[in-house]
Design a protein around this motif. Structure first.
Motif, mmCIF file in Angstrom:
data_model
loop_
_atom_site.group_PDB
_atom_site.id
_atom_site.type_symbol
_atom_site.label_atom_id
_atom_site.label_comp_id
_atom_site.label_asym_id
_atom_site.label_seq_id
_atom_site.Cartn_x
_atom_site.Cartn_y
_atom_site.Cartn_z
ATOM 1 N N SER A 1 82.038 -30.961 32.351
ATOM 2 C CA SER A 1 81.908 -29.750 33.161
ATOM 3 C C SER A 1 82.408 -28.510 32.424
ATOM 4 N N LYS A 2 83.003 -28.712 31.228
ATOM 5 C CA LYS A 2 83.485 -27.583 30.432
ATOM 6 C C LYS A 2 83.775 -28.061 29.010
ATOM 7 N N GLY A 3 84.055 -27.118 28.126
ATOM 8 C CA GLY A 3 84.548 -27.413 26.791
ATOM 9 C C GLY A 3 83.641 -28.281 25.935
ATOM 10 N N ILE A 4 84.259 -29.233 25.227
ATOM 11 C CA ILE A 4 83.549 -30.079 24.274
ATOM 12 C C ILE A 4 82.452 -30.895 24.957
ATOM 13 N N GLY A 5 82.786 -31.521 26.066
ATOM 14 C CA GLY A 5 81.810 -32.358 26.762
ATOM 15 C C GLY A 5 80.586 -31.582 27.202
ATOM 16 N N LEU A 6 80.803 -30.388 27.734
ATOM 17 C CA LEU A 6 79.692 -29.548 28.177
ATOM 18 C C LEU A 6 78.808 -29.163 27.005
ATOM 19 N N ARG A 7 79.422 -28.811 25.891
ATOM 20 C CA ARG A 7 78.627 -28.394 24.740
ATOM 21 C C ARG A 7 77.831 -29.565 24.161
ATOM 22 N N ILE A 8 78.397 -30.770 24.184
ATOM 23 C CA ILE A 8 77.640 -31.941 23.741
ATOM 24 C C ILE A 8 76.417 -32.141 24.631
ATOM 25 N N ALA A 9 76.614 -32.023 25.941
ATOM 26 C CA ALA A 9 75.501 -32.167 26.880
ATOM 27 C C ALA A 9 74.419 -31.130 26.607
ATOM 28 N N GLU A 10 74.816 -29.890 26.361
ATOM 29 C CA GLU A 10 73.848 -28.823 26.077
ATOM 30 C C GLU A 10 73.087 -29.101 24.784
ATOM 31 N N ASN A 11 73.788 -29.583 23.771
ATOM 32 C CA ASN A 11 73.130 -29.935 22.512
ATOM 33 C C ASN A 11 72.031 -30.974 22.734
ATOM 34 N N LEU A 12 72.386 -32.009 23.489
ATOM 35 C CA LEU A 12 71.428 -33.088 23.749
ATOM 36 C C LEU A 12 70.225 -32.582 24.541
ATOM 37 N N LEU A 13 70.488 -31.737 25.516
ATOM 38 C CA LEU A 13 69.397 -31.159 26.299
ATOM 39 C C LEU A 13 68.492 -30.296 25.421
ATOM 40 N N ASN A 14 69.095 -29.559 24.501
ATOM 41 C CA ASN A 14 68.307 -28.730 23.575
ATOM 42 C C ASN A 14 67.434 -29.580 22.659
ATOM 43 N N GLU A 15 67.863 -30.828 22.431
ATOM 44 C CA GLU A 15 67.080 -31.742 21.596
ATOM 45 C C GLU A 15 65.990 -32.455 22.400
ATOM 46 N N GLY A 16 65.931 -32.172 23.707
ATOM 47 C CA GLY A 16 64.904 -32.793 24.540
ATOM 48 C C GLY A 16 65.327 -34.063 25.233
ATOM 49 N N SER A 17 66.633 -34.367 25.179
ATOM 50 C CA SER A 17 67.151 -35.568 25.837
ATOM 51 C C SER A 17 67.342 -35.330 27.328
ATOM 52 N N ARG A 18 67.505 -36.432 28.055
ATOM 53 C CA ARG A 18 67.933 -36.385 29.452
ATOM 54 C C ARG A 18 69.429 -36.705 29.484
ATOM 55 N N VAL A 19 70.180 -35.977 30.301
ATOM 56 C CA VAL A 19 71.646 -36.099 30.268
ATOM 57 C C VAL A 19 72.228 -36.100 31.671
ATOM 58 N N ILE A 20 73.194 -36.989 31.896
ATOM 59 C CA ILE A 20 74.019 -36.944 33.108
ATOM 60 C C ILE A 20 75.360 -36.348 32.723
ATOM 61 N N ILE A 21 75.752 -35.270 33.388
ATOM 62 C CA ILE A 21 77.074 -34.694 33.189
ATOM 63 C C ILE A 21 77.988 -35.143 34.312
ATOM 64 N N THR A 22 79.284 -35.225 34.043
ATOM 65 C CA THR A 22 80.241 -35.666 35.051
ATOM 66 C C THR A 22 81.481 -34.777 35.029
ATOM 67 N N GLY A 23 82.173 -34.738 36.149
ATOM 68 C CA GLY A 23 83.419 -33.980 36.233
ATOM 69 C C GLY A 23 84.092 -34.205 37.572
ATOM 70 N N ARG A 24 85.391 -33.998 37.611
ATOM 71 C CA ARG A 24 86.149 -34.229 38.846
ATOM 72 C C ARG A 24 86.176 -33.013 39.762
ATOM 73 N N SER A 25 86.022 -31.826 39.192
ATOM 74 C CA SER A 25 86.052 -30.609 40.002
ATOM 75 C C SER A 25 84.686 -30.353 40.617
ATOM 76 N N LYS A 26 84.617 -30.413 41.928
ATOM 77 C CA LYS A 26 83.337 -30.240 42.625
ATOM 78 C C LYS A 26 82.709 -28.896 42.310
ATOM 79 N N ASN A 27 83.473 -27.853 42.391
ATOM 80 C CA ASN A 27 82.920 -26.518 42.151
ATOM 81 C C ASN A 27 82.449 -26.350 40.717
ATOM 82 N N GLN A 28 83.247 -26.861 39.780
ATOM 83 C CA GLN A 28 82.929 -26.688 38.363
ATOM 84 C C GLN A 28 81.676 -27.465 37.959
ATOM 85 N N ILE A 29 81.608 -28.739 38.346
ATOM 86 C CA ILE A 29 80.471 -29.561 37.929
ATOM 87 C C ILE A 29 79.190 -29.085 38.601
ATOM 88 N N ARG A 30 79.277 -28.667 39.850
ATOM 89 C CA ARG A 30 78.079 -28.180 40.534
ATOM 90 C C ARG A 30 77.607 -26.857 39.958
#
Length: 255
Positions: free
Chosen positions: A16-45
């Motif tokens: 939902s932030k930082g390193i994990g978020l940027r990895i997810a964005e990288n993968l999406l930019n490469e055309g992958s499908r990605v599930i992101i996760t996080g404990r903060s409801k507001n942040q992850i949504r």
């Protein structure tokens, strides 16, 4: 370089932030499908809404603590119903205490094992069989505090050291399935609302002095510098790399 990640499927924990978020964005930019996760409801949504507007159905999210079986099952439902296969996972989730009792506190030691090591341990174990089926990749995110005494809480350092050992053990055990397991060991990575951002707001002069004195490159690392390596390690281009522990810290642990 074409990483051949189009239409591949990945889960990135703690994204939902930082390193994990940027990895997810990288993968999406490469055309992958990605599930992101996080404990903060507001942040992850909020992050899902932002990413969904750009990547559409390529991105999904699950809110909650991945130590809980119910949360892992929700993630698995997306994998099973929408994707049918899982090509890789990134174990990035973890926590840091704002205050520690003492350097040798037994309570803090167990807290860090429970909140820093176990999330990655449970997450990877839950999805390991799915990754085996695709001869996929697993990437752990650790910390240089596991390699050298940098003044980090003992509990934190030991939890990351546990992660280091587990990644090597796992790499050896799953090599027969052609599954790659690698461990990225970052140094001081700055991002807004992150731990270093909070420390700078408290005492910017002290932090600047520390970076200048301790880090040969004299700067913080960036989430994208970790994400770029993680993306490569998840791709077929890194096919002969497994069991590696790769430090990205601006030279700090060699000084």
């Amino acid at each position: 370089m074409n990483l051949n990640l189009k239409n591949k499927n990945f889960i990135v924990s703690g994204s939902s932030k930082g390193i994990g978020l940027r990895i997810a964005e990288n993968l999406l930019n490469e055309g992958s499908r990605v599930i992101i996760t996080g404990r903060s409801k507001n942040q992850i949504r909020s992050q899902f809404k932002r990413l969904n507007s750009r990547y559409g159905l390529k991105v999904s999210y699950v809110e909650g603590d991945i130590r809980n079986q119910s949360v892992l099952k929700k993630i698995n439902n997306i994998v099973k119903k929408r994707w049918k296969r899982l090509d890789g996972i990134v174990a990035n989730a973890g926590s840091i205490k704002d205050k520690i009792s003492s350097f040798t506190s037994e309570k803090d030691f167990y807290w860090y094992q429970e909140n820093n090591f176990l999330p990655s341990f449970k997450f990877v174990n839950f999805f390991l069989n799915e990754v085996k089926k695709t001869q996929g990749s697993i990437v752990f995110i650790s910390s240089i505090a596991s390699l050298k005494d940098l003044g980090a809480p003992f509990g934190y350092a030991s939890s990351k050291l546990s992660l280091n050992f587990y990644s090597k053990l796992l790499a050896n055990r799953v090599a027969e399935y052609n599954v790659k397991v690698n461990n990225i060991v970052p140094g001081n990575i700055y991002f807004k609302s992150g731990n270093w951002d909070k420390k700078i707001k408290k005492n910017s002069k002290k932090i600047k002095k520390m970076i200048n004195n301790k880090v040969p490159l004299k700067r913080f690392g960036k989430p994208e510098e970790i994400a770029d390596l993680a993306t490569f390690l998840l791709s077929s281009k890194s096919g002969f790399i497994t069991g590696s522990e790769i430090v990205i810290d601006g030279g700090q642990i060699i000084k």
